[in-house]
Design an enzyme around this catalytic site. Structure first.
Site, PDB file in Angstrom:
ATOM      1  N   CYS A  15      36.692  18.932  53.179  1.00  0.00           N
ATOM      2  CA  CYS A  15      35.459  19.375  53.840  1.00  0.00           C
ATOM      3  C   CYS A  15      34.362  19.445  52.776  1.00  0.00           C
ATOM      4  O   CYS A  15      34.611  19.252  51.596  1.00  0.00           O
ATOM      5  CB  CYS A  15      35.656  20.769  54.420  1.00  0.00           C
ATOM      6  SG  CYS A  15      37.019  20.892  55.555  1.00  0.00           S
ATOM      7  N   ARG A  56      32.628  13.671  53.307  1.00  0.00           N
ATOM      8  CA  ARG A  56      33.838  14.470  53.043  1.00  0.00           C
ATOM      9  C   ARG A  56      34.478  14.970  54.330  1.00  0.00           C
ATOM     10  O   ARG A  56      35.586  15.518  54.334  1.00  0.00           O
ATOM     11  CB  ARG A  56      33.507  15.659  52.146  1.00  0.00           C
ATOM     12  CG  ARG A  56      32.956  15.320  50.775  1.00  0.00           C
ATOM     13  CD  ARG A  56      32.623  16.560  49.993  1.00  0.00           C
ATOM     14  NE  ARG A  56      33.818  17.366  49.793  1.00  0.00           N
ATOM     15  CZ  ARG A  56      34.694  17.173  48.798  1.00  0.00           C
ATOM     16  NH1 ARG A  56      34.505  16.181  47.943  1.00  0.00           N
ATOM     17  NH2 ARG A  56      35.766  17.921  48.668  1.00  0.00           N
ATOM     18  N   TRP A  89      36.444  18.632  57.996  1.00  0.00           N
ATOM     19  CA  TRP A  89      37.437  17.600  58.316  1.00  0.00           C
ATOM     20  C   TRP A  89      38.665  18.408  58.727  1.00  0.00           C
ATOM     21  O   TRP A  89      39.380  18.949  57.872  1.00  0.00           O
ATOM     22  CB  TRP A  89      37.730  16.707  57.115  1.00  0.00           C
ATOM     23  CG  TRP A  89      38.705  15.610  57.443  1.00  0.00           C
ATOM     24  CD1 TRP A  89      40.058  15.595  57.195  1.00  0.00           C
ATOM     25  CD2 TRP A  89      38.448  14.391  58.132  1.00  0.00           C
ATOM     26  NE1 TRP A  89      40.635  14.446  57.653  1.00  0.00           N
ATOM     27  CE2 TRP A  89      39.675  13.682  58.240  1.00  0.00           C
ATOM     28  CE3 TRP A  89      37.318  13.805  58.658  1.00  0.00           C
ATOM     29  CZ2 TRP A  89      39.774  12.435  58.858  1.00  0.00           C
ATOM     30  CZ3 TRP A  89      37.415  12.557  59.277  1.00  0.00           C
ATOM     31  CH2 TRP A  89      38.615  11.890  59.369  1.00  0.00           C
ATOM     32  N   ASN A 108      36.863  25.013  51.739  1.00  0.00           N
ATOM     33  CA  ASN A 108      37.416  23.651  51.699  1.00  0.00           C
ATOM     34  C   ASN A 108      38.785  23.758  51.047  1.00  0.00           C
ATOM     35  O   ASN A 108      38.925  24.312  49.964  1.00  0.00           O
ATOM     36  CB  ASN A 108      36.518  22.725  50.869  1.00  0.00           C
ATOM     37  CG  ASN A 108      37.179  21.367  50.644  1.00  0.00           C
ATOM     38  OD1 ASN A 108      37.918  20.897  51.501  1.00  0.00           O
ATOM     39  ND2 ASN A 108      36.945  20.766  49.491  1.00  0.00           N
ATOM     40  N   GLY A 109      39.819  23.255  51.741  1.00  0.00           N
ATOM     41  CA  GLY A 109      41.175  23.308  51.175  1.00  0.00           C
ATOM     42  C   GLY A 109      42.162  23.713  52.258  1.00  0.00           C
ATOM     43  O   GLY A 109      41.858  23.683  53.453  1.00  0.00           O
ATOM     44  N   GLU A 154      49.443  -7.947  57.704  1.00  0.00           N
ATOM     45  CA  GLU A 154      48.481  -6.949  57.201  1.00  0.00           C
ATOM     46  C   GLU A 154      47.675  -7.529  56.044  1.00  0.00           C
ATOM     47  O   GLU A 154      46.457  -7.344  55.962  1.00  0.00           O
ATOM     48  CB  GLU A 154      49.220  -5.681  56.779  1.00  0.00           C
ATOM     49  CG  GLU A 154      48.370  -4.614  56.112  1.00  0.00           C
ATOM     50  CD  GLU A 154      47.180  -4.139  56.960  1.00  0.00           C
ATOM     51  OE1 GLU A 154      47.117  -4.444  58.159  1.00  0.00           O
ATOM     52  OE2 GLU A 154      46.289  -3.485  56.393  1.00  0.00           O
ATOM     53  N   LYS A 194      43.586  -7.848  56.053  1.00  0.00           N
ATOM     54  CA  LYS A 194      42.746  -7.260  54.982  1.00  0.00           C
ATOM     55  C   LYS A 194      41.795  -8.322  54.440  1.00  0.00           C
ATOM     56  O   LYS A 194      40.607  -8.079  54.284  1.00  0.00           O
ATOM     57  CB  LYS A 194      43.622  -6.708  53.845  1.00  0.00           C
ATOM     58  CG  LYS A 194      44.328  -5.425  54.136  1.00  0.00           C
ATOM     59  CD  LYS A 194      43.447  -4.184  54.062  1.00  0.00           C
ATOM     60  CE  LYS A 194      42.834  -3.753  55.343  1.00  0.00           C
ATOM     61  NZ  LYS A 194      43.609  -3.445  56.512  1.00  0.00           N
ATOM     62  N   GLU A 242      39.085  -9.682  57.155  1.00  0.00           N
ATOM     63  CA  GLU A 242      38.080  -8.747  57.691  1.00  0.00           C
ATOM     64  C   GLU A 242      37.044  -8.346  56.642  1.00  0.00           C
ATOM     65  O   GLU A 242      35.961  -7.900  56.997  1.00  0.00           O
ATOM     66  CB  GLU A 242      38.729  -7.516  58.300  1.00  0.00           C
ATOM     67  CG  GLU A 242      39.369  -6.540  57.347  1.00  0.00           C
ATOM     68  CD  GLU A 242      39.822  -5.270  58.066  1.00  0.00           C
ATOM     69  OE1 GLU A 242      39.159  -4.792  58.984  1.00  0.00           O
ATOM     70  OE2 GLU A 242      40.894  -4.763  57.683  1.00  0.00           O
ATOM     71  N   HIS A 274      58.091 -24.587  61.773  1.00  0.00           N
ATOM     72  CA  HIS A 274      57.798 -24.817  63.217  1.00  0.00           C
ATOM     73  C   HIS A 274      56.313 -25.029  63.453  1.00  0.00           C
ATOM     74  O   HIS A 274      55.833 -24.821  64.570  1.00  0.00           O
ATOM     75  CB  HIS A 274      58.311 -23.611  64.028  1.00  0.00           C
ATOM     76  CG  HIS A 274      59.779 -23.396  63.908  1.00  0.00           C
ATOM     77  ND1 HIS A 274      60.712 -24.213  64.498  1.00  0.00           N
ATOM     78  CD2 HIS A 274      60.482 -22.490  63.199  1.00  0.00           C
ATOM     79  CE1 HIS A 274      61.927 -23.807  64.193  1.00  0.00           C
ATOM     80  NE2 HIS A 274      61.822 -22.752  63.405  1.00  0.00           N
ATOM     81  N   LYS A 286      34.305   1.002  62.290  1.00  0.00           N
ATOM     82  CA  LYS A 286      35.464   1.747  61.762  1.00  0.00           C
ATOM     83  C   LYS A 286      36.382   2.156  62.905  1.00  0.00           C
ATOM     84  O   LYS A 286      37.575   2.168  62.758  1.00  0.00           O
ATOM     85  CB  LYS A 286      35.003   2.994  60.992  1.00  0.00           C
ATOM     86  CG  LYS A 286      36.144   3.770  60.358  1.00  0.00           C
ATOM     87  CD  LYS A 286      36.952   2.924  59.379  1.00  0.00           C
ATOM     88  CE  LYS A 286      38.204   3.620  58.923  1.00  0.00           C
ATOM     89  NZ  LYS A 286      39.133   2.718  58.201  1.00  0.00           N
TER      90      LYS A 286
HETATM   91  C1  AGP Z   1      42.040  -2.419  59.879  1.00  0.00           C
HETATM   92  O1  AGP Z   1      41.658  -2.595  58.543  1.00  0.00           O
HETATM   93  C2  AGP Z   1      40.886  -2.516  60.831  1.00  0.00           C
HETATM   94  N1  AGP Z   1      39.816  -1.671  60.462  1.00  0.00           N
HETATM   95  C3  AGP Z   1      41.297  -2.374  62.302  1.00  0.00           C
HETATM   96  O2  AGP Z   1      42.227  -3.391  62.581  1.00  0.00           O
HETATM   97  C4  AGP Z   1      41.954  -1.024  62.696  1.00  0.00           C
HETATM   98  O3  AGP Z   1      43.203  -0.897  62.093  1.00  0.00           O
HETATM   99  C5  AGP Z   1      42.127  -1.002  64.221  1.00  0.00           C
HETATM  100  O4  AGP Z   1      40.855  -1.086  64.831  1.00  0.00           O
HETATM  101  C6  AGP Z   1      42.842   0.257  64.725  1.00  0.00           C
HETATM  102  O5  AGP Z   1      42.065   1.380  64.434  1.00  0.00           O
HETATM  103  P1  AGP Z   1      42.744   2.839  64.638  1.00  0.00           P
HETATM  104  O6  AGP Z   1      43.869   2.929  63.655  1.00  0.00           O
HETATM  105  O7  AGP Z   1      41.648   3.812  64.375  1.00  0.00           O
HETATM  106  O8  AGP Z   1      43.254   2.906  66.054  1.00  0.00           O
END
Ligand code: AGP
Length: 610
Positions: free
Chosen positions: A2, A27, A77, A103-104, A483, A487, A490, A506, A605
């Site tokens: 926080c 934070r 948070w 905070n903590g 994954e 990474k 994106e 295949h 996000k």
């Molecule tokens: C991952 O790096 C991406 N930002 C995106 O795929 C993310 O994982 C996905 O939108 C799921 O988000 P969430 O974990 O908040 O549900």
């Protein structure tokens, strides 16, 4: 994590506090509040609300605060208790004479709360923080500083606090143990804050309070003592860096900062959830009897969380023998899924607000399934829809590309798999003990991996020019391949595809030529030899290989000079380690390409829409 801030001086405190707390929003940002001592009667006025800091600003606009010159503010948070008005800081004592922000995490708050309730204290919130105000009150006779000092001695856990009281309306007190707190030294004014950005517009002179220290500030004086009461002479330092750099704690991007936070996130999770060989999954919401009756698990998630779920499938099946299906939330919600009587649906989501995953959970509930969510945001929509919640407590993840949330989800799935394995008697206590021992090593292995980040940066730079990447993995590292590809694509916008290595022949092998980089995830495993065969097929077609292999593996160097080594570990744990080089490679390639690493184009996000 926080953010807290406090002010004592000659100016109106509220605008200064709001301006400062906005700079600490990174934070934590699920609720916020402010408290001001009124200048005339020393009444303490507070305003607090769930939501962003802008919601607090709007609240204050409608309900003006006194123009007092002493106050504290907080952005939260959530760790204990959802983001509600009652749980937002600041918190009062019983008589509304002492106000605190914190905070903590107070680890012994339940015990202390019980003792205080026995003494007649009444509590408003579900938080651990509120007991601090009541504990200070319980020790207060006529000296606030001494009451704070005695109360701090009773707390276990981590804390950085700000305290004001109408017992001494010209004073601001701060204390810290395990959470950051700085003092800003001004002209006829002084500040406290979780981090330098909050006060950098007001002063560049700071004192970094140390663990076990308490500061008593007035507008023209600063006194510092330790928890034993011994006075300490303050060391004033000049801040030279800019605000942005501080919020990223010196890292160039939030993503790189969050990659480095993974060691501490896992350390904290393992230390709070493993006691001996006991796995403590408080919050799971299901009794052992219900867990024992589970005969089918479905994991639903999106993106990176889905990849964590895929690793979870391998682990839970291996350790508990419960059959597991993984499904993309966006597919699950529309396929009229068939769920057995004793089916557990595990929903994984960092934000807890992903529309597809929320809809998938709604579909699963409609079919009678129990829901356990693995989530990073306390009180988010997903957690309110779940029968049980396993919080990852990874702290705010600001970078759009998920890193620490991913490995925290993986770690939680390992813990859940061990728990289920023991309950189902699919593994022995001894097996569990050995596995837990290996799991506990992971944070220190992260430290080793991160020390080698420059060699990863070099490999990334030498391969940044490729226009297309293929990521190959097998078995438990097939999800790692997906994954790694996600990474990269994106944040660098390079087309990248993750594939099960066994599928290469295949179709994808048609892609292989000297213009393609192929990342082969080949740690020691039962499918290692198969990965070597894949690499031979790639070399025969002039493909450029970047390999991720186990330390000591010399064979792999016959197939490529670009090898990133991970420390040896339990074969089932390699996805936790492989994640780090995959994250760093994507990061360095994107940086080399001049991409906006933290806020890549077209992405958000949290995908709260379909
Ligand atoms: C991952 O790096 C991406 N930002 C995106 O795929 C993310 O994982 C996905 O939108 C799921 O988000 P969430 O974990 O908040 O549900």
């Amino acid at each position: 994590m926080c953010g807290i801030i406090g002010y004592v001086g000659e100016k109106e405190a509220a605008p200064i506090l709001i301006e400062g707390i906005k700079k600490l929003e990174y934070r934590g940002y699920d609720s916020s509040g402010i408290g001001i001592i009124a200048p005339v009667n020393s009444h303490i006025a507070i305003r607090k609300t769930p939501g962003k800091i802008q919601d607090l600003v709007n609240l204050i606009r409608g309900h003006n605060l006194p123009k007092g010159t002493v106050g504290i503010s907080h952005t939260r948070w959530a760790t204990h208790g959802a983001p509600t008005r009652a749980n937002a800081h600041p918190h009062f004592d019983n008589k509304n004479e002492i106000l605190i922000v914190h905070n903590g995490i107070i680890e012994n708050y339940q015990m202390l709360k019980g003792l205080l309730i026995k003494k007649g204290h009444e509590f408003e919130s579900e938080t651990d923080s509120e007991i601090i105000a009541h504990l200070i009150e319980d020790h207060f006779h006529d000296d606030l500083l001494s009451a704070v000092r005695l109360a701090m001695q009773k707390l276990k856990g981590s804390f950085a606090i700000g305290v004001i009281s109408n017992h001494c309306p010209d004073t601001l007190i701060a204390a810290r143990l395990g959470s950051p707190l700085i003092i800003g030294v001004g002209e006829h004014e002084n500040f406290i804050a979780s981090d330098v950005p909050a006060i950098l517009d007001r002063t560049r002179k700071v004192i970094y309070l140390k663990d076990g220290e308490i500061a008593c500030l007035k507008k023209n004086s600063i006194k510092i003592i330790n928890f034993a009461g011994k006075e300490i002479s303050p060391k004033i330092q000049e801040v030279t860096f800019n605000i942005e750099a501080v919020q990223k704690q010196g890292f160039p991007h939030f993503m790189l900062k969050e990659i480095h936070e993974q060691e501490d996130v896992l350390k904290q999770m393992l230390s709070t959830r493993i006691k001996g060989t006991k796995i403590q999954l408080e919050g799971v919401g299901l009794a052992e009897k219900e867990l024992r009756s589970i005969n089918q698990i479905v994991i639903v998630a999106c993106g990176t969380a889905y990849h964590a779920g895929m690793v979870g499938k391998y682990i839970i099946e291996q350790l508990s023998s419960i059959p597991v299906i993984t499904d993309l939330s966006s597919e699950f919600r529309y396929r009229n899924p068939i769920l057995g009587k004793n089916c557990l649906v595990i929903a994984i989501s960092q934000s807890g607000e992903t529309a597809d995953t929320l809809a998938a959970v709604k579909e699963a509930k409609a079919k009678g399934a129990k829901i356990v969510s693995i989530c990073n945001v306390v009180g988010s929509s997903l957690t309110r829809e779940s029968d049980g919640v396993l919080y990852t407590h990874a702290g705010p993840e600001i970078g759009v590309a998920s890193t620490k949330a991913y490995t925290a989800q993986l770690c939680m799935l390992y813990l859940l798999a061990i728990k289920l394995g023991l309950i189902k008697k699919a593994i022995s206590e001894n097996d569990a003990k050995k596995f837990i021992k290996d799991l506990r090593q992971i944070p220190s292995l992260y430290a080793k991996l991160l020390k080698a980040k420059q060699s990863i940066a070099k490999i990334a730079k030498e391969n940044s020019h490729f226009g297309c990447f293929l990521y190959l993995g097998r078995n438990i590292n097939f999800p790692s391949a997906l994954e790694g590809a996600l990474k990269l694509k994106e944040i660098s916008y390079i087309p990248a595809e993750g594939y099960a290595a066994g599928e290469m022949k295949h179709g994808p092998i048609a892609l292989i030529d000297e213009y393609r980089a192929v990342v082969c995830i080949a740690p020691q495993s039962d499918t290692y030899d198969k990965m070597i065969s894949n690499m031979q097929e790639i070399m025969a077609r002039k493909g450029k290989i970047i390999a991720i292999a186990s330390q000591g593996d010399k064979t792999i160097q016959q197939h490529t000079s670009h090898v990133i080594y991970i420390p040896p570990t339990n074969k089932l744990l390699t996805p936790l380690l492989v994640a780090i080089p995959l994250q760093l490679m994507a990061y360095y390639i994107a940086v080399n390409r001049g991409c906006d690493v933290d806020q890549p184009r077209n992405l958000a996000k949290s995908v709260t829409v379909e």
